[in-house]
Design an enzyme around this catalytic site. Structure first.
Site, PDB file in Angstrom:
ATOM      1  NE  ARG A 125      -6.810   7.692   8.990  1.00 57.66           N
ATOM      2  CZ  ARG A 125      -5.702   8.188   9.530  1.00 57.66           C
ATOM      3  NH1 ARG A 125      -5.733   9.297  10.236  1.00 57.66           N
ATOM      4  NH2 ARG A 125      -4.558   7.570   9.370  1.00 57.66           N
ATOM      5  CB  CYS A 150      -5.922   8.351   4.612  1.00 63.75           C
ATOM      6  SG  CYS A 150      -5.013   9.877   4.259  1.00 63.75           S
TER       7      CYS A 150
END
Length: 131
Positions: A109, A111
């Site tokens: 991920r 972000c």
């Protein structure tokens, strides 16, 4: 070979893009979703809290991945865009619960905080999944 993914279980595109695509190539069959904002595909409503917006965005990603024939556990990478990094802990809690509920490993991920998102939402999430 590229195939467009379209489902009524996630909001339709609000611009010149598609909900997602599948791609068959030498690395296997892949699904790439467009960024999903927390727009309810039935009511058109956007929840207020960052927690509810995060869950709705993840549910929209899930709908597209499932429309392509995969499951949440097939998601291998997400990119999360937030309008305020002060919401990071709340986003992480919902994200953790979502992937745990679906008995899925956490995907890779990224972000990032952005200045503004479509419809002034607080979060947008896109994903890559393997078929």
């Amino acid at each position: 070979m590229r195939q467009v993914i379209s489902t009524k279980a996630a909001p339709g595109a609000i611009g010149p893009y598609v909900q997602g695509v599948t791609l068959s190539n030498v690395t296997g069959n892949m699904i790439y979703t467009s960024g999903q904002i927390p727009l309810d595909p039935v009511s058109g409503e956007i929840p207020e809290s960052i927690e509810a917006q995060t869950l709705r965005s993840l549910q929209n990603v899930q709908a597209i991945v499932e429309a392509a024939g995969a499951q949440v556990r097939n998601i291998i990478k997400t990119t999360v865009f937030v309008s305020d990094l002060n919401d990071f802990a709340a986003v992480n809690q919902v994200y953790n619960d979502f992937f745990t509920e679906h008995d899925a490993m956490y995907p890779a991920r990224s972000c990032v905080e952005v200045a503004r998102l479509p419809k002034d939402v607080k979060i947008e999430i896109e994903a890559i999944a393997a078929l």
